[in-house]
Scaffold this motif. Structure first.
Motif, PDB file in Angstrom:
ATOM      1  N   HIS A   1       0.856  -1.177   0.000  1.00  0.00           N
ATOM      2  CA  HIS A   1       0.000   0.000   0.000  1.00  0.00           C
ATOM      3  C   HIS A   1       0.900   1.237   0.000  1.00  0.00           C
ATOM      4  O   HIS A   1       1.900   1.286   0.717  1.00  0.00           O
TER       5      HIS A   1
ATOM      6  N   ILE B   1       0.903   5.647   0.009  1.00  0.00           N
ATOM      7  CA  ILE B   1       0.190   6.912   0.146  1.00  0.00           C
ATOM      8  C   ILE B   1       1.161   8.042  -0.159  1.00  0.00           C
ATOM      9  O   ILE B   1       2.378   7.884  -0.050  1.00  0.00           O
TER      10      ILE B   1
ATOM     11  N   VAL C   1       2.086  11.887   0.991  1.00  0.00           N
ATOM     12  CA  VAL C   1       1.883  12.857   2.059  1.00  0.00           C
ATOM     13  C   VAL C   1       2.514  14.177   1.607  1.00  0.00           C
ATOM     14  O   VAL C   1       3.732  14.274   1.460  1.00  0.00           O
TER      15      VAL C   1
ATOM     16  N   TRP D   1       0.826   6.010  15.746  1.00  0.00           N
ATOM     17  CA  TRP D   1       0.411   5.879  14.352  1.00  0.00           C
ATOM     18  C   TRP D   1       0.230   4.428  13.908  1.00  0.00           C
ATOM     19  O   TRP D   1      -0.081   4.178  12.738  1.00  0.00           O
TER      20      TRP D   1
ATOM     21  N   ARG E   1      -3.331  -0.577   5.787  1.00  0.00           N
ATOM     22  CA  ARG E   1      -3.868   0.690   5.264  1.00  0.00           C
ATOM     23  C   ARG E   1      -4.093   1.698   6.397  1.00  0.00           C
ATOM     24  O   ARG E   1      -3.749   2.865   6.278  1.00  0.00           O
ATOM     25  N   GLU E   2      -4.683   1.230   7.484  1.00  0.00           N
ATOM     26  CA  GLU E   2      -4.973   2.103   8.624  1.00  0.00           C
ATOM     27  C   GLU E   2      -3.684   2.634   9.241  1.00  0.00           C
ATOM     28  O   GLU E   2      -3.608   3.808   9.624  1.00  0.00           O
TER      29      GLU E   2
ATOM     30  N   LYS F   1      -2.431   5.414   7.051  1.00  0.00           N
ATOM     31  CA  LYS F   1      -3.310   6.578   7.210  1.00  0.00           C
ATOM     32  C   LYS F   1      -2.980   7.317   8.518  1.00  0.00           C
ATOM     33  O   LYS F   1      -2.881   8.547   8.543  1.00  0.00           O
ATOM     34  N   CYS F   2      -2.790   6.560   9.591  1.00  0.00           N
ATOM     35  CA  CYS F   2      -2.458   7.169  10.892  1.00  0.00           C
ATOM     36  C   CYS F   2      -1.072   7.798  10.874  1.00  0.00           C
ATOM     37  O   CYS F   2      -0.855   8.858  11.480  1.00  0.00           O
TER      38      CYS F   2
ATOM     39  N   ALA G   1       0.398   9.125   8.210  1.00  0.00           N
ATOM     40  CA  ALA G   1       0.255  10.368   7.447  1.00  0.00           C
ATOM     41  C   ALA G   1      -0.353  11.461   8.311  1.00  0.00           C
ATOM     42  O   ALA G   1       0.119  12.601   8.302  1.00  0.00           O
ATOM     43  N   LYS G   2      -1.380  11.115   9.078  1.00  0.00           N
ATOM     44  CA  LYS G   2      -2.032  12.102   9.947  1.00  0.00           C
ATOM     45  C   LYS G   2      -1.055  12.624  11.005  1.00  0.00           C
ATOM     46  O   LYS G   2      -0.965  13.836  11.238  1.00  0.00           O
TER      47      LYS G   2
END
Length: 141
Positions: free
Chosen positions: A6, A8, A10, A31, A127-128, A131-132, A134-135
């Motif tokens: 996966h 992402i 940023v 994260w 995936r989660e 996502k965490c 990146a946040k």
């Protein structure tokens, strides 16, 4: 064998900033859902053993097999009689700023198969986690 990857992007975060998060294992629980604590037996470098304590399972011991500052790292976990799990984390700067973050997991062993429910849970967890991450990066840099 089972594998999943996966990626992402940023924006406004450099590979240096992501690498700082990777090497600060005391913050991985921020994260990485399900992690309580991460300890290293040495520097964040090839050959170092990482012990990860989870919310709902016994601690796991992994070996960092490769670590290249600001580019990524690979770690390997052996689950005796079950599988060898290789986790590959790569960072790629984007033209004009930002970073592509890729997490890849490869499992191989005598009992590895691809039951839908197990792989669904694992892929969602990966995936989660991204996502965490990146946040957290966007909030703190």
């Amino acid at each position: 064998m089972w594998e999943f990857e996966h990626t992402i992007e940023v924006a406004e975060v450099t590979p240096v900033q992501v690498w700082a998060r990777y090497t600060d294992t005391a913050t991985w629980h921020e994260w990485n859902p399900g992690i309580l604590h991460v300890a290293l037996d040495g520097p964040f470098a090839a050959g170092t053993i990482r012990t990860t304590t989870f919310l709902d399972q016994a601690p796991l011991h992994s070996t960092i097999t490769e670590a290249t500052e600001n580019k990524g790292f690979t770690e390997e976990t052996t689950l005796p009689g079950v599988a060898t799990v290789r986790s590959i984390h790569r960072l790629s700067p984007r033209p004009g700023g930002g970073t592509l973050i890729t997490h890849r997991m490869v499992m191989d062993g005598p009992t590895v198969s691809q039951p839908a429910e197990a792989t669904e849970d694992l892929t969602e967890s990966l995936r989660e986690g991204l996502k965490c991450l990146a946040k957290a990066l966007q909030q703190t840099g």
